[in-house]
Design a protein around this motif. Structure first.
Motif, mmCIF file in Angstrom:
data_model
loop_
_atom_site.group_PDB
_atom_site.id
_atom_site.type_symbol
_atom_site.label_atom_id
_atom_site.label_comp_id
_atom_site.label_asym_id
_atom_site.label_seq_id
_atom_site.Cartn_x
_atom_site.Cartn_y
_atom_site.Cartn_z
ATOM 1 N N THR A 167 0.817 -1.106 -0.168
ATOM 2 C CA THR A 167 -0.056 -0.091 -0.126
ATOM 3 C C THR A 167 1.038 1.299 0.047
ATOM 4 O OG1 THR A 167 -1.528 -1.280 1.514
ATOM 5 C CG2 THR A 167 -1.870 0.951 1.159
ATOM 6 N N SER A 168 2.028 1.425 0.759
ATOM 7 C CA SER A 168 2.818 2.447 0.973
ATOM 8 C C SER A 168 3.403 2.828 -0.580
ATOM 9 C CB SER A 168 3.836 2.390 2.026
ATOM 10 O OG SER A 168 4.795 1.263 1.400
ATOM 11 N N ILE A 169 3.639 1.537 -1.546
ATOM 12 C CA ILE A 169 4.153 1.677 -2.491
ATOM 13 C C ILE A 169 3.327 2.747 -3.450
ATOM 14 C CG2 ILE A 169 4.920 0.898 -4.720
ATOM 15 C CD1 ILE A 169 6.145 -1.563 -2.998
ATOM 16 N N GLY A 170 1.954 2.024 -3.395
ATOM 17 C CA GLY A 170 0.710 2.788 -4.205
ATOM 18 C C GLY A 170 0.689 4.244 -3.703
ATOM 19 N N TYR A 171 0.919 4.406 -2.557
ATOM 20 C CA TYR A 171 0.786 5.774 -1.983
ATOM 21 C C TYR A 171 1.765 6.459 -2.864
ATOM 22 C CZ TYR A 171 0.823 9.681 1.013
ATOM 23 O OH TYR A 171 0.955 11.157 1.414
ATOM 24 N N ASN A 172 2.903 6.164 -2.789
ATOM 25 C CA ASN A 172 4.114 6.904 -3.017
ATOM 26 C C ASN A 172 4.099 7.369 -4.590
ATOM 27 O OD1 ASN A 172 5.486 7.047 -0.666
ATOM 28 N ND2 ASN A 172 6.593 5.188 -0.860
ATOM 29 N N LEU A 173 3.542 6.398 -5.258
ATOM 30 C CA LEU A 173 3.473 6.443 -6.717
ATOM 31 C C LEU A 173 2.327 7.517 -6.836
ATOM 32 C CD1 LEU A 173 3.254 2.864 -8.502
ATOM 33 C CD2 LEU A 173 5.055 4.582 -8.283
ATOM 34 N N THR A 174 1.106 7.513 -6.105
ATOM 35 C CA THR A 174 -0.036 8.449 -6.167
ATOM 36 C C THR A 174 0.475 9.870 -5.992
ATOM 37 O OG1 THR A 174 -1.525 6.422 -5.343
ATOM 38 C CG2 THR A 174 -2.225 8.815 -5.580
ATOM 39 N N VAL A 175 1.499 10.064 -5.063
ATOM 40 C CA VAL A 175 1.826 11.212 -4.815
ATOM 41 C C VAL A 175 2.854 11.769 -5.468
ATOM 42 C CG1 VAL A 175 0.647 11.284 -2.209
ATOM 43 C CG2 VAL A 175 3.287 10.465 -2.762
ATOM 44 N N SER A 176 3.378 10.901 -6.323
ATOM 45 C CA SER A 176 4.536 11.406 -7.254
ATOM 46 C C SER A 176 3.987 12.081 -8.361
ATOM 47 C CB SER A 176 5.191 10.116 -7.579
ATOM 48 O OG SER A 176 4.183 9.380 -8.707
ATOM 49 N N VAL A 177 2.403 12.180 -8.632
ATOM 50 C CA VAL A 177 2.086 12.917 -9.570
ATOM 51 C C VAL A 177 2.202 14.338 -9.611
ATOM 52 C CG1 VAL A 177 -0.155 13.483 -11.268
ATOM 53 C CG2 VAL A 177 0.241 10.979 -10.021
ATOM 54 N N PRO A 178 2.758 14.934 -10.487
ATOM 55 C CA PRO A 178 3.396 16.399 -10.290
ATOM 56 C C PRO A 178 2.060 17.156 -10.126
ATOM 57 C CG PRO A 178 4.378 15.625 -12.188
ATOM 58 C CD PRO A 178 3.464 14.361 -11.761
ATOM 59 N N LEU A 179 2.126 18.375 -9.184
ATOM 60 C CA LEU A 179 1.204 19.043 -8.981
ATOM 61 C C LEU A 179 -0.215 18.559 -8.061
ATOM 62 C CD1 LEU A 179 0.974 21.252 -12.418
ATOM 63 C CD2 LEU A 179 2.224 21.866 -10.250
ATOM 64 N N VAL A 180 -0.714 17.540 -8.535
ATOM 65 C CA VAL A 180 -2.020 17.033 -7.828
ATOM 66 C C VAL A 180 -1.718 15.973 -7.122
ATOM 67 C CG1 VAL A 180 -3.586 18.287 -9.516
ATOM 68 C CG2 VAL A 180 -2.770 15.739 -10.154
ATOM 69 N N PRO A 322 16.333 4.396 -14.265
ATOM 70 C CA PRO A 322 17.616 5.102 -13.610
ATOM 71 C C PRO A 322 16.987 6.060 -12.819
ATOM 72 C CG PRO A 322 17.721 5.480 -15.865
ATOM 73 C CD PRO A 322 16.511 4.667 -15.784
ATOM 74 N N THR A 323 17.547 6.272 -11.596
ATOM 75 C CA THR A 323 16.919 7.380 -10.504
ATOM 76 C C THR A 323 17.248 8.658 -11.237
ATOM 77 O OG1 THR A 323 19.068 6.685 -9.292
ATOM 78 C CG2 THR A 323 17.012 6.377 -8.438
ATOM 79 N N TRP A 324 18.281 9.027 -12.030
ATOM 80 C CA TRP A 324 18.756 10.122 -12.682
ATOM 81 C C TRP A 324 17.705 10.561 -13.472
ATOM 82 C CZ3 TRP A 324 18.514 9.624 -17.821
ATOM 83 C CH2 TRP A 324 19.139 8.390 -18.127
ATOM 84 N N LEU A 325 16.531 9.889 -13.688
ATOM 85 C CA LEU A 325 15.579 10.468 -14.590
ATOM 86 C C LEU A 325 14.486 11.426 -13.859
ATOM 87 C CD1 LEU A 325 14.824 8.871 -17.501
ATOM 88 C CD2 LEU A 325 12.963 8.087 -16.522
ATOM 89 N N SER A 326 14.777 11.475 -12.671
ATOM 90 C CA SER A 326 14.095 12.574 -12.008
ATOM 91 C C SER A 326 14.409 14.047 -12.522
ATOM 92 C CB SER A 326 14.119 12.477 -10.602
ATOM 93 O OG SER A 326 14.355 11.317 -9.998
ATOM 94 N N PHE A 327 13.713 14.887 -12.542
ATOM 95 C CA PHE A 327 14.027 16.144 -12.986
ATOM 96 C C PHE A 327 12.871 17.336 -12.506
ATOM 97 C CE2 PHE A 327 11.833 14.573 -16.453
ATOM 98 C CZ PHE A 327 10.825 15.497 -17.092
ATOM 99 N N SER A 328 13.301 18.511 -12.392
ATOM 100 C CA SER A 328 12.307 19.612 -12.129
ATOM 101 C C SER A 328 12.318 20.665 -13.146
ATOM 102 C CB SER A 328 12.754 20.297 -10.859
ATOM 103 O OG SER A 328 12.660 19.193 -9.745
ATOM 104 N N THR A 336 11.220 9.443 -10.814
ATOM 105 C CA THR A 336 11.411 8.323 -11.571
ATOM 106 C C THR A 336 9.922 7.463 -11.276
ATOM 107 O OG1 THR A 336 13.493 8.463 -10.790
ATOM 108 C CG2 THR A 336 12.761 6.246 -11.767
ATOM 109 N N GLU A 337 9.628 7.734 -10.084
ATOM 110 C CA GLU A 337 8.372 6.608 -9.926
ATOM 111 C C GLU A 337 7.131 7.256 -10.522
ATOM 112 O OE1 GLU A 337 9.718 8.183 -6.337
ATOM 113 O OE2 GLU A 337 9.244 6.816 -4.948
ATOM 114 N N PHE A 338 6.974 8.360 -11.011
ATOM 115 C CA PHE A 338 5.826 9.125 -11.784
ATOM 116 C C PHE A 338 5.974 8.704 -12.793
ATOM 117 C CE2 PHE A 338 4.339 12.472 -14.539
ATOM 118 C CZ PHE A 338 3.072 12.255 -14.300
ATOM 119 N N VAL A 339 7.369 8.603 -13.629
ATOM 120 C CA VAL A 339 7.237 7.945 -14.907
ATOM 121 C C VAL A 339 7.429 6.391 -15.068
ATOM 122 C CG1 VAL A 339 9.383 7.626 -16.766
ATOM 123 C CG2 VAL A 339 9.043 9.697 -15.568
#
Ligand code: HEM
Length: 458
Positions: A167-180, A322-328, A336-339
């Motif tokens: 469940t915590s993995i699902g939560y982390n994915l959900t909150v990874s959505v930018p802005l919302v 790869p983790t370096w895929l995260s960017f702002s 990376t979670e979001f992608v």
């Protein structure tokens, strides 16, 4: 006398419900194709899920408040544990038939998703999604997503060590959505996980929201099927039956078994076979052993975390990116979670939805032989290979440590290369083999075995 009473009773209902018009529905023809029964297996699994779920609902407590355990499992006697977990122990070890029904619910969920997947492949490879059935393909894709959502939310409910981690993995994915993301986390999980609101929220979705959406989706799916009629395998010759001859090319008529009594009898067999399979699985094979995992302990994480097989491909994306895929970009953070967990699976489903609009034809009534559609079959084979390799990537730690005896750092680049290279390779080989075969036989798009006649439906 009895007859006339029965007739009078029939007439009474007929006058009010116009039963005679329903008789034409009972005579509706169903093409006699075994692979067309996969949809029915999915339908019956849904029925068993609802029935067994209602039973479980009488005993399950959607609460994470701690209670002192006082049940029949000796090792947990007197222990403080979340009420949800205690209630699942109660169902499993105390309630008569509880363990059986819980297992049946679990296996029905697996068979539900598996039969949906196979049904989808049947529809894809026989080209049954084409004009005019694109809408039903899109509705079906929605049903597949809902089925996975139902399984995921159910997985969380026992609130054992394993479920809480998933469940915590699902939560982390959900909150990874930018802005919302935070807003979605609030809606779906009731706030920052773990919170006491999470289980009631997921329970509501699991027992009401998602099943109701599936029921509505199914009603639309079936209404469209009846309205548009079933596809049918091409006929080898004109078909005789019911005192008439149907031209082999006539696509305004379906040749098959009448809905009642013939198709109803076939469906009854499918129903009992599904029931027998689920009962055998529930009787013989254990499911998610909550007593072994133990209640959720926020201070620890189980060593081996893995989602169910049907979500393994999504997990594979998460493992390989790869983790370096995260960017702002300004205030927007793309992780990376979001992608891996949202964008890529979203693209897969978007591609599925778009497919009937890519493979466009005029209205078609007949199915096709996949061996005579090199391009489409090649795309299907490539897609299956893609999902399979992504699923293997989801198990990269087992593959690395237990099979190859190396680190995940060694297997990940190989799996990434396989994910990108193997699907086009398999697709290309399939295309070349089928293209050569259909060139030799001079066939393209058509010509499968004839359907058995019996009833026909204009
Ligand atoms: C809850 C999940 C689902 C259930 C219970 C279900 C049930 C059924 C049933 C009973 C049929 C008629 C028999 C058959 O062709 O197998 C059918 C037809 C159909 N389904 Fe589904 N289905 C589901 C999901 C899907 C999915 C995921 C897709 C595709 C993405 C899909 C696409 C179609 C199409 C296009 C037809 C018409 C096929 C034809 O006329 O030959 N369905 N479905």
């Amino acid at each position: 006398m009895a007859d006339s009473r029965a007739e009078r009773l029939y007439d009474w209902f007929d006058a009010r419900l116009d039963l005679r018009s329903g008789q034409s529905f009972l005579g509706k023809a169903f093409p006699a194709e075994d692979s067309f029964l996969l949809g029915e297996v999915a339908l019956f699994c849904f029925l068993f899920l609802v029935l067994s779920g209602v039973f479980l609902g009488f005993f399950y407590e959607p609460s994470t408040s701690d209670v002192e355990y006082d049940g029949s499992v000796a090792e947990f006697q007197g222990e403080e544990m979340p009420e949800a977990f205690a209630s699942v122990l109660h169902i499993t070890y105390t309630v008569p038939f509880g363990m059986f029904i819980r297992r049946l619910h679990h296996w029905a969920a697996h068979l539900f998703v598996a039969s949906i997947g196979l049904h989808m492949l049947r529809v894809f490879f026989t080209g049954a999604y084409r004009n005019p059935r694109e809408i039903n393909w899109v509705v079906g894709t929605g049903l597949a997503v809902l089925a996975m959502g139902a399984a995921y939310t159910g997985y969380a409910l026992p609130f054992d060590e394993f479920a809480a981690t998933a469940t915590s993995i699902g939560y982390n994915l959900t909150v990874s959505v930018p802005l919302v993301g935070d807003f979605l986390g609030e809606i779906v999980f009731g706030g920052e996980f773990p919170t006491s609101a999470t289980i009631p929220r997921l329970y509501f979705m699991h027992v009401l929201l998602i099943p109701a959406a599936i029921a509505v989706g199914l009603a639309v799916h079936m209404a469209l099927l009846i309205r548009q009629k079933h596809t049918e395998a091409p006929r080898e010759s004109d078909v005789q039956g019911g005192g008439r001859t149907v031209d082999r090319e006539d696509d305004g008529v379906i040749v098959g078994l009448p809905a009642f009594p013939n198709q109803a009898a076939v469906s009854a067999v499918v129903f009992f076979l599904t029931a027998a399979t689920l009962s055998a699985l529930a009787g013989l094979l254990p499911v998610h052993n909550v007593a072994e995992y133990g209640p959720n302990d926020p201070a620890s994480t189980p060593a081996l975390i893995m989602p169910d097989w049907f979500l393994m491909w999504v997990y594979g994306f998460l493992k390989l990116l790869p983790t370096w895929l995260s960017f702002s970009v300004g205030p927007v953070h793309v992780s990376t979670e979001f992608v891996g967990g949202i964008v890529l699976p979203g693209l897969v489903f978007a591609a599925i939805v778009a497919w009937p609009f890519v493979d466009r034809t005029g209205p078609t009534h007949f199915t096709t032989d996949p061996l005579e559609r090199p391009r489409q079959t090649a795309v299907g084979v490539a897609a299956v290979a893609f999902v399979m390799i992504a699923s293997i990537a989801g198990m990269n730690n087992i593959l690395a440590a237990q099979v190859l005896g190396v680190s995940t750092g060694v297997v990940n680049p190989i799996l990434t290369a396989a994910l990108l290279g193997v699907p086009p390779l398999f697709g290309g080989i399939t295309y070349l083999l089928l293209r050569d075969a259909s060139e030799e036989s001079g066939t393209e798009e058509g010509g499968t075995a004839p359907t058995a006649g019996g009833g026909s439906d204009d």
